[in-house]
Design a protein around this motif. Structure first.
Motif, PDB file in Angstrom:
ATOM      1  N   LEU A  20      -8.296   7.168  -6.902  1.00  0.00           N
ATOM      2  CA  LEU A  20      -7.762   5.945  -6.296  1.00  0.00           C
ATOM      3  C   LEU A  20      -7.683   6.099  -4.783  1.00  0.00           C
ATOM      4  CD1 LEU A  20      -6.465   3.144  -6.557  1.00  0.00           C
ATOM      5  CD2 LEU A  20      -4.270   4.295  -6.791  1.00  0.00           C
ATOM      6  N   GLU A  21      -7.207   7.251  -4.321  1.00  0.00           N
ATOM      7  CA  GLU A  21      -7.122   7.485  -2.880  1.00  0.00           C
ATOM      8  C   GLU A  21      -8.510   7.463  -2.247  1.00  0.00           C
ATOM      9  OE1 GLU A  21      -5.338  10.857   0.163  1.00  0.00           O
ATOM     10  OE2 GLU A  21      -4.759  10.870  -1.939  1.00  0.00           O
ATOM     11  N   PHE A  22      -9.496   8.054  -2.915  1.00  0.00           N
ATOM     12  CA  PHE A  22     -10.874   8.061  -2.414  1.00  0.00           C
ATOM     13  C   PHE A  22     -11.423   6.640  -2.320  1.00  0.00           C
ATOM     14  CE2 PHE A  22     -15.438   8.117  -3.520  1.00  0.00           C
ATOM     15  CZ  PHE A  22     -15.921   8.770  -2.405  1.00  0.00           C
ATOM     16  N   LEU A  23     -11.220   5.838  -3.369  1.00  0.00           N
ATOM     17  CA  LEU A  23     -11.727   4.466  -3.367  1.00  0.00           C
ATOM     18  C   LEU A  23     -11.041   3.609  -2.314  1.00  0.00           C
ATOM     19  CD1 LEU A  23     -12.126   3.830  -7.192  1.00  0.00           C
ATOM     20  CD2 LEU A  23     -13.929   4.185  -5.513  1.00  0.00           C
ATOM     21  N   MET A  77       0.831  -1.205   0.000  1.00  0.00           N
ATOM     22  CA  MET A  77       0.000   0.000   0.000  1.00  0.00           C
ATOM     23  C   MET A  77       0.863   1.250   0.000  1.00  0.00           C
ATOM     24  SD  MET A  77      -3.327  -0.998   2.358  1.00  0.00           S
ATOM     25  CE  MET A  77      -2.643  -0.156   3.716  1.00  0.00           C
ATOM     26  N   TRP A  78       1.946   1.247   0.788  1.00  0.00           N
ATOM     27  CA  TRP A  78       2.821   2.410   0.823  1.00  0.00           C
ATOM     28  C   TRP A  78       3.495   2.605  -0.533  1.00  0.00           C
ATOM     29  CZ3 TRP A  78       8.126   3.143   0.321  1.00  0.00           C
ATOM     30  CH2 TRP A  78       8.567   4.414   0.644  1.00  0.00           C
ATOM     31  N   LEU A  80     -12.650   4.451   0.960  1.00  0.00           N
ATOM     32  CA  LEU A  80     -13.953   3.792   1.093  1.00  0.00           C
ATOM     33  C   LEU A  80     -13.800   2.314   1.431  1.00  0.00           C
ATOM     34  CD1 LEU A  80     -16.090   5.259  -1.853  1.00  0.00           C
ATOM     35  CD2 LEU A  80     -16.299   5.721   0.597  1.00  0.00           C
ATOM     36  N   ALA A  81     -12.855   1.645   0.782  1.00  0.00           N
ATOM     37  CA  ALA A  81     -12.638   0.220   1.044  1.00  0.00           C
ATOM     38  C   ALA A  81     -12.192  -0.004   2.486  1.00  0.00           C
ATOM     39  CB  ALA A  81     -11.608  -0.346   0.070  1.00  0.00           C
ATOM     40  N   LEU A  82     -11.267   0.828   2.963  1.00  0.00           N
ATOM     41  CA  LEU A  82     -10.806   0.683   4.343  1.00  0.00           C
ATOM     42  C   LEU A  82     -11.920   0.976   5.343  1.00  0.00           C
ATOM     43  CD1 LEU A  82      -7.240   2.232   4.090  1.00  0.00           C
ATOM     44  CD2 LEU A  82      -7.848  -0.170   4.366  1.00  0.00           C
ATOM     45  N   ALA A  83     -12.757   1.972   5.061  1.00  0.00           N
ATOM     46  CA  ALA A  83     -13.890   2.270   5.949  1.00  0.00           C
ATOM     47  C   ALA A  83     -14.870   1.097   5.966  1.00  0.00           C
ATOM     48  CB  ALA A  83     -14.586   3.555   5.495  1.00  0.00           C
ATOM     49  N   HIS A  84     -15.108   0.483   4.804  1.00  0.00           N
ATOM     50  CA  HIS A  84     -16.011  -0.667   4.720  1.00  0.00           C
ATOM     51  C   HIS A  84     -15.460  -1.851   5.524  1.00  0.00           C
ATOM     52  CE1 HIS A  84     -18.879  -3.493   3.056  1.00  0.00           C
ATOM     53  NE2 HIS A  84     -17.884  -4.272   2.679  1.00  0.00           N
ATOM     54  N   ILE A  85     -14.178  -2.108   5.381  1.00  0.00           N
ATOM     55  CA  ILE A  85     -13.550  -3.203   6.136  1.00  0.00           C
ATOM     56  C   ILE A  85     -13.645  -2.927   7.632  1.00  0.00           C
ATOM     57  CG2 ILE A  85     -11.314  -4.289   6.645  1.00  0.00           C
ATOM     58  CD1 ILE A  85     -10.679  -3.924   3.628  1.00  0.00           C
ATOM     59  N   ASP A  86     -13.434  -1.674   8.025  1.00  0.00           N
ATOM     60  CA  ASP A  86     -13.522  -1.309   9.440  1.00  0.00           C
ATOM     61  C   ASP A  86     -14.937  -1.517   9.970  1.00  0.00           C
ATOM     62  OD1 ASP A  86     -12.334  -0.325  11.809  1.00  0.00           O
ATOM     63  OD2 ASP A  86     -13.277   1.633  11.457  1.00  0.00           O
ATOM     64  N   ARG A  87     -15.962  -1.125   9.178  1.00  0.00           N
ATOM     65  CA  ARG A  87     -17.355  -1.338   9.610  1.00  0.00           C
ATOM     66  C   ARG A  87     -17.670  -2.824   9.734  1.00  0.00           C
ATOM     67  NH1 ARG A  87     -18.358   2.816   5.913  1.00  0.00           N
ATOM     68  NH2 ARG A  87     -19.074   1.306   4.390  1.00  0.00           N
ATOM     69  N   GLN A  88     -17.183  -3.637   8.799  1.00  0.00           N
ATOM     70  CA  GLN A  88     -17.416  -5.082   8.885  1.00  0.00           C
ATOM     71  C   GLN A  88     -16.744  -5.664  10.119  1.00  0.00           C
ATOM     72  OE1 GLN A  88     -16.019  -6.656   5.150  1.00  0.00           O
ATOM     73  NE2 GLN A  88     -18.111  -6.906   4.405  1.00  0.00           N
ATOM     74  N   ASP A  89     -15.524  -5.219  10.407  1.00  0.00           N
ATOM     75  CA  ASP A  89     -14.796  -5.704  11.571  1.00  0.00           C
ATOM     76  C   ASP A  89     -15.543  -5.331  12.850  1.00  0.00           C
ATOM     77  OD1 ASP A  89     -12.606  -7.008  12.819  1.00  0.00           O
ATOM     78  OD2 ASP A  89     -11.715  -5.056  13.273  1.00  0.00           O
TER      79      ASP A  89
END
Length: 115
Positions: free
Chosen positions: A76-79, A23-24, A82-91
């Motif tokens: 790309l940064e926005f998407l 990711m970095w 969103l993906a990280l926020a979705h993973i966090d909500r699922q967790d």
């Protein structure tokens, strides 16, 4: 601990470190550096008998390409956000339901429940 527990922990650590490095690395490669207008390369030489491109036109093309690259990196940064926020909500939902993110070792679960 048994060797299989250490191997599992090593596998998790290696994949986590690889994901963070990927990711970095991807972030640093998608970051677009703005080039000052006077630092633009010269327009390529035109063949005889073809249309000529004015320096202004060449500059506009370069600026348009830079704007499109900036838009792609912002998207790309926005998407990714969103993906990280979705993973966090699922967790959080899994943890609220009492399910851990990764299966726990029975010894650890027993120690946790003994408190």
């Amino acid at each position: 601990m048994e060797p299989t527990n250490w191997m599992g922990l090593a596998a998790v650590l290696i994949t986590t470190i690889g994901s963070v490095a990927g990711m970095w690395g991807g972030r640093t490669r998608t970051t677009v550096q703005d080039v000052p207008a006077d630092a633009l390369p010269a327009a390529p030489v035109q063949l005889e008998g073809t249309w000529t491109v004015s320096p202004e036109m060449y500059k506009w093309v370069i600026e348009l390409a830079q704007r499109e690259a900036n838009t792609r990196s912002d998207r790309l940064e926005f998407l990714l956000g969103l993906a990280l926020a979705h993973i966090d909500r699922q967790d959080e939902a899994l943890q609220a339901a009492g399910l851990p993110s990764a299966p726990m070792d029975p010894e650890l679960a027993a120690a946790r429940d003994a408190r």
